[in-house]
Write a protein that holds these residues in place. Structure first.
Motif, mmCIF file in Angstrom:
data_model
loop_
_atom_site.group_PDB
_atom_site.id
_atom_site.type_symbol
_atom_site.label_atom_id
_atom_site.label_comp_id
_atom_site.label_asym_id
_atom_site.label_seq_id
_atom_site.Cartn_x
_atom_site.Cartn_y
_atom_site.Cartn_z
ATOM 1 N N LYS A 1 -14.509 -151.325 -25.613
ATOM 2 C CA LYS A 1 -15.732 -152.050 -25.960
ATOM 3 C C LYS A 1 -16.955 -151.175 -25.673
ATOM 4 N N GLY A 2 -16.937 -150.470 -24.563
ATOM 5 C CA GLY A 2 -18.029 -149.562 -24.234
ATOM 6 C C GLY A 2 -18.169 -148.444 -25.255
ATOM 7 N N LEU A 3 -17.038 -147.894 -25.697
ATOM 8 C CA LEU A 3 -17.080 -146.851 -26.720
ATOM 9 C C LEU A 3 -17.675 -147.386 -28.018
ATOM 10 N N VAL A 4 -17.216 -148.561 -28.415
ATOM 11 C CA VAL A 4 -17.681 -149.149 -29.670
ATOM 12 C C VAL A 4 -19.167 -149.472 -29.598
ATOM 13 N N HIS A 5 -19.597 -150.073 -28.502
ATOM 14 C CA HIS A 5 -21.018 -150.402 -28.368
ATOM 15 C C HIS A 5 -21.873 -149.141 -28.276
ATOM 16 N N GLY A 6 -21.352 -148.117 -27.631
ATOM 17 C CA GLY A 6 -22.054 -146.836 -27.602
ATOM 18 C C GLY A 6 -22.195 -146.260 -29.006
ATOM 19 N N PHE A 7 -21.139 -146.407 -29.798
ATOM 20 C CA PHE A 7 -21.206 -145.946 -31.182
ATOM 21 C C PHE A 7 -22.251 -146.731 -31.970
ATOM 22 N N PHE A 8 -22.298 -148.051 -31.769
ATOM 23 C CA PHE A 8 -23.301 -148.867 -32.466
ATOM 24 C C PHE A 8 -24.704 -148.326 -32.206
ATOM 25 N N GLU A 9 -25.017 -148.077 -30.947
ATOM 26 C CA GLU A 9 -26.341 -147.558 -30.583
ATOM 27 C C GLU A 9 -26.575 -146.183 -31.195
ATOM 28 N N GLN A 10 -25.558 -145.341 -31.112
ATOM 29 C CA GLN A 10 -25.643 -143.984 -31.636
ATOM 30 C C GLN A 10 -25.854 -144.000 -33.154
ATOM 31 N N ALA A 11 -25.115 -144.847 -33.857
ATOM 32 C CA ALA A 11 -25.215 -144.912 -35.313
ATOM 33 C C ALA A 11 -26.604 -145.365 -35.734
ATOM 34 N N GLU A 12 -27.105 -146.410 -35.117
ATOM 35 C CA GLU A 12 -28.422 -146.918 -35.489
ATOM 36 C C GLU A 12 -29.513 -145.888 -35.224
ATOM 37 N N SER A 13 -29.422 -145.192 -34.106
ATOM 38 C CA SER A 13 -30.377 -144.133 -33.793
ATOM 39 C C SER A 13 -30.266 -142.985 -34.804
ATOM 40 N N THR A 14 -29.042 -142.628 -35.162
ATOM 41 C CA THR A 14 -28.824 -141.531 -36.107
ATOM 42 C C THR A 14 -29.331 -141.910 -37.498
ATOM 43 N N PHE A 15 -29.139 -143.160 -37.903
ATOM 44 C CA PHE A 15 -29.665 -143.601 -39.196
ATOM 45 C C PHE A 15 -31.189 -143.457 -39.225
ATOM 46 N N ASP A 16 -31.853 -143.820 -38.130
ATOM 47 C CA ASP A 16 -33.310 -143.664 -38.047
ATOM 48 C C ASP A 16 -33.710 -142.193 -38.170
ATOM 49 N N LYS A 17 -32.964 -141.324 -37.476
ATOM 50 C CA LYS A 17 -33.254 -139.893 -37.540
ATOM 51 C C LYS A 17 -33.021 -139.350 -38.952
ATOM 52 N N MET A 18 -31.992 -139.876 -39.627
ATOM 53 C CA MET A 18 -31.731 -139.453 -41.009
ATOM 54 C C MET A 18 -32.889 -139.845 -41.921
ATOM 55 N N GLU A 19 -33.393 -141.053 -41.738
ATOM 56 C CA GLU A 19 -34.536 -141.520 -42.539
ATOM 57 C C GLU A 19 -35.735 -140.595 -42.323
ATOM 58 N N ASP A 20 -35.991 -140.237 -41.070
ATOM 59 C CA ASP A 20 -37.098 -139.324 -40.763
ATOM 60 C C ASP A 20 -36.878 -137.954 -41.406
ATOM 61 N N ALA A 21 -35.637 -137.464 -41.347
ATOM 62 C CA ALA A 21 -35.330 -136.150 -41.926
ATOM 63 C C ALA A 21 -35.435 -136.187 -43.452
ATOM 64 N N ILE A 22 -35.088 -137.316 -44.058
ATOM 65 C CA ILE A 22 -35.257 -137.458 -45.512
ATOM 66 C C ILE A 22 -36.744 -137.391 -45.862
ATOM 67 N N ALA A 23 -37.547 -138.122 -45.106
ATOM 68 C CA ALA A 23 -38.995 -138.118 -45.344
ATOM 69 C C ALA A 23 -39.577 -136.713 -45.200
ATOM 70 N N ALA A 24 -39.022 -135.937 -44.274
ATOM 71 C CA ALA A 24 -39.484 -134.566 -44.042
ATOM 72 C C ALA A 24 -38.804 -133.560 -44.977
ATOM 73 N N ARG A 25 -37.866 -134.063 -45.795
ATOM 74 C CA ARG A 25 -37.088 -133.205 -46.711
ATOM 75 C C ARG A 25 -36.352 -132.097 -45.954
ATOM 76 N N ASP A 26 -35.866 -132.424 -44.763
ATOM 77 C CA ASP A 26 -35.175 -131.464 -43.896
ATOM 78 C C ASP A 26 -33.667 -131.579 -44.109
ATOM 79 N N LEU A 27 -33.182 -130.885 -45.123
ATOM 80 C CA LEU A 27 -31.767 -130.965 -45.490
ATOM 81 C C LEU A 27 -30.845 -130.469 -44.377
ATOM 82 N N HIS A 28 -31.268 -129.439 -43.684
ATOM 83 C CA HIS A 28 -30.439 -128.896 -42.600
ATOM 84 C C HIS A 28 -30.233 -129.956 -41.506
ATOM 85 N N GLU A 29 -31.307 -130.625 -41.119
ATOM 86 C CA GLU A 29 -31.217 -131.671 -40.096
ATOM 87 C C GLU A 29 -30.325 -132.820 -40.575
ATOM 88 N N ILE A 30 -30.470 -133.201 -41.826
ATOM 89 C CA ILE A 30 -29.652 -134.275 -42.388
ATOM 90 C C ILE A 30 -28.173 -133.887 -42.336
#
Length: 157
Positions: A49-78
């Protein structure tokens, strides 16, 4: 009780309490069962359960970072973020999320979805990333719902 010789693929969807009816492509049962085997207590399942919940937090944070990298057109970061989340989702057996993240990784590296053909058009790569990010978020929501139900979470993921 079901015979122990029953292959994992032939088990019913309720042997673990996972309802994957019509969603079998979301989760690799064998991988997820290996994670569950690490739980000290089958009822509380605190480790998994801890692993899964950690993944949930990680995924949501990573999705936000992906959105920011898309806005910055930073393909390497994406590409790096796709690679990162691909590994985390693969560890838990989250097949659909893993596959979509792999595509994002390839698109960020300016390749086609299989990673074999160069895509020199940055705009096309970004469009492919945006489309695939929507798909991976949908897959994530589906699997998060299944896993939250499995762990009988009262709070929303």
């Amino acid at each position: 009780m079901a015979p122990s010789a029953t292959p994992a693929a032939a088990k019913s969807t309720d042997d673990l309490g996972l309802d994957l009816t019509g969603k079998e492509d979301l989760l690799d049962r064998t991988t997820f069962e290996q994670i569950l085997e690490m739980d000290d207590d089958d009822e509380d399942r605190e480790f998994s359960k801890g692993l899964v919940h950690g993944f949930f937090e990680q995924a949501e944070s990573t999705f936000d970072k992906m959105e920011d990298a898309i806005a910055a057109r930073d393909l390497h970061e994406i590409s790096q973020l796709g690679h990162f989340l691909k590994g985390s989702s693969a560890t838990l057996g989250l097949t659909k999320v893993k596959d979509a993240c792999e595509k994002i990784q390839h698109f960020g590296a300016q390749k086609d979805e299989s990673g074999t053909v160069d895509e020199p058009d940055e705009t096309k790569s970004l469009a492919n990333i945006k489309k695939t990010l929507t798909e991976v978020k949908d897959a994530y929501k589906e699997v998060a719902k299944v896993l939250s139900s499995f762990y009988q979470d009262t709070e929303s993921s």
